[in-house]
Write an enzyme that holds these catalytic residues in place. Sequence first.
Site, PDB file in Angstrom:
ATOM      1  N   HIS A  18      -0.726  10.108  -4.756  1.00 14.68           N
ATOM      2  CA  HIS A  18      -2.151  10.444  -4.463  1.00 14.68           C
ATOM      3  C   HIS A  18      -2.298  10.584  -2.886  1.00 14.68           C
ATOM      4  CE1 HIS A  18      -3.124   5.706  -4.093  1.00 14.68           C
ATOM      5  NE2 HIS A  18      -2.997   6.011  -2.939  1.00 14.68           N
TER       6      HIS A  18
ATOM      7  N   GLU B 259      -6.557  10.651  -7.230  1.00  8.82           N
ATOM      8  CA  GLU B 259      -5.382  10.248  -8.066  1.00  8.82           C
ATOM      9  C   GLU B 259      -4.626  11.476  -8.965  1.00  8.82           C
ATOM     10  OE1 GLU B 259      -3.990   7.297  -7.751  1.00  8.82           O
ATOM     11  OE2 GLU B 259      -5.432   5.518  -8.387  1.00  8.82           O
TER      12      GLU B 259
ATOM     13  N   ASN C 268       2.260   6.918  -6.079  1.00 10.23           N
ATOM     14  CA  ASN C 268       2.194   8.389  -7.202  1.00 10.23           C
ATOM     15  C   ASN C 268       1.799   9.435  -6.946  1.00 10.23           C
ATOM     16  OD1 ASN C 268      -0.440   7.814  -6.632  1.00 10.23           O
ATOM     17  ND2 ASN C 268      -1.076   6.958  -8.442  1.00 10.23           N
TER      18      ASN C 268
ATOM     19  N   ASP D  81     -11.945   7.236   2.335  1.00  4.35           N
ATOM     20  CA  ASP D  81     -12.187   6.894   1.183  1.00  4.35           C
ATOM     21  C   ASP D  81     -12.740   5.270   1.470  1.00  4.35           C
ATOM     22  OD1 ASP D  81      -9.870   5.580   1.860  1.00  4.35           O
ATOM     23  OD2 ASP D  81      -8.711   6.420   0.024  1.00  4.35           O
TER      24      ASP D  81
HETATM   25  C1  GLP Z   1      -4.190   3.439  -0.483  1.00  3.40           C
HETATM   26  C2  GLP Z   1      -4.985   4.368   0.401  1.00  3.40           C
HETATM   27  C3  GLP Z   1      -4.433   5.843   0.791  1.00  3.40           C
HETATM   28  C4  GLP Z   1      -3.119   5.486   1.366  1.00  3.40           C
HETATM   29  C5  GLP Z   1      -2.238   4.704   0.186  1.00  3.40           C
HETATM   30  C6  GLP Z   1      -0.822   4.219   0.646  1.00  3.40           C
HETATM   31  O1  GLP Z   1      -4.171   3.848  -1.915  1.00  3.40           O
HETATM   32  N1  GLP Z   1      -6.367   4.807  -0.444  1.00  3.40           N
HETATM   33  O2  GLP Z   1      -5.045   6.458   1.562  1.00  3.40           O
HETATM   34  O3  GLP Z   1      -2.164   6.462   1.813  1.00  3.40           O
HETATM   35  O4  GLP Z   1      -3.061   3.416  -0.105  1.00  3.40           O
HETATM   36  O5  GLP Z   1      -0.915   3.150   1.800  1.00  3.40           O
HETATM   37  P1  GLP Z   1       0.288   2.593   2.295  1.00  3.40           P
HETATM   38  O6  GLP Z   1       0.444   3.464   3.412  1.00  3.40           O
HETATM   39  O7  GLP Z   1       0.139   1.141   2.597  1.00  3.40           O
HETATM   40  O8  GLP Z   1       1.637   2.479   1.559  1.00  3.40           O
END
Ligand code: GLP
Length: 250
Positions: free
Chosen positions: A138, A143, A136, A67
């Site tokens: 995702h 989402e 959440n 993404d």
């Molecule tokens: C973002 C990314 C996800 C990732 C999430 C959690 O939203 N788009 O791919 O898994 O963050 O991030 P973290 O690992 O910093 O908790």
Amino acid sequence: MRVIICKDYDEMSRKTAEIFAERIKAKPDIVLGLATGSTPEGLYAELVRINKAGEISFKQVRTFNLDEYVGVAPDHDQSYRYFMNEKLFDHVDIDKANTHVPNGKADDLAAECAGYEEKMKAAGGVDLQILGIGSNGHVGFAEPGSPKDGRTSLVDLTESTIKDNSRLFDSVDEVPKQALSMGIGTILDAKEIVLVASKESKADAIAAAVEGASSTDCPASFLQEHGNMTFVIDEAAASKLKSADSYEKA
Ligand code: GLP
């Protein structure tokens, strides 16, 4: 589905890097699906170390990221392209021409998404996909509410994701409200998937993803249906699993 519970973040990162190193050795021109976020940072650091030690090479490796934020230029320090360069690509022997991150500044975002899917297909599809998980549930920016067969598309970020990600921006108002993201259908096309999760803040999402009913309320729950799926999580992230004792220990 395999669930591996690790003592802590470092063990989770090492265990995941072992899986990646094995697959890269077995297929030097492997197509990797990559993720951003703080959780896979330890994996990337370990891969950099192993690459510098000469154990694996990225010379022929091809990558597709999940993404990118819409409206954020690749050289912006919060863009996912910038993150990948900083955490991995700038430190290994990869050819940057073989690394792909959706372009969130494209004039035609729908065409960018369709073209991204085409490029993945032309590369033979993703062999090994790494995922983090949002609090959440995702994955990427697919989402809650995202359909199981969703493809790469323009998505609206939820309020909770905007709040979670605001820690990386000067203020919550600066967090982009939209992103381009692979869909669940795109992600499920990967031949193998490894999801990493660490910390108590991910325990509810992990319980829903691993043991909950498969539902759009928790997009990660659809991963249970994948034939080659491994969750590598630390004890804190595993703390709300009902069957924690029955899973593998690293
Ligand atoms: C973002 C990314 C996800 C990732 C999430 C959690 O939203 N788009 O791919 O898994 O963050 O991030 P973290 O690992 O910093 O908790």
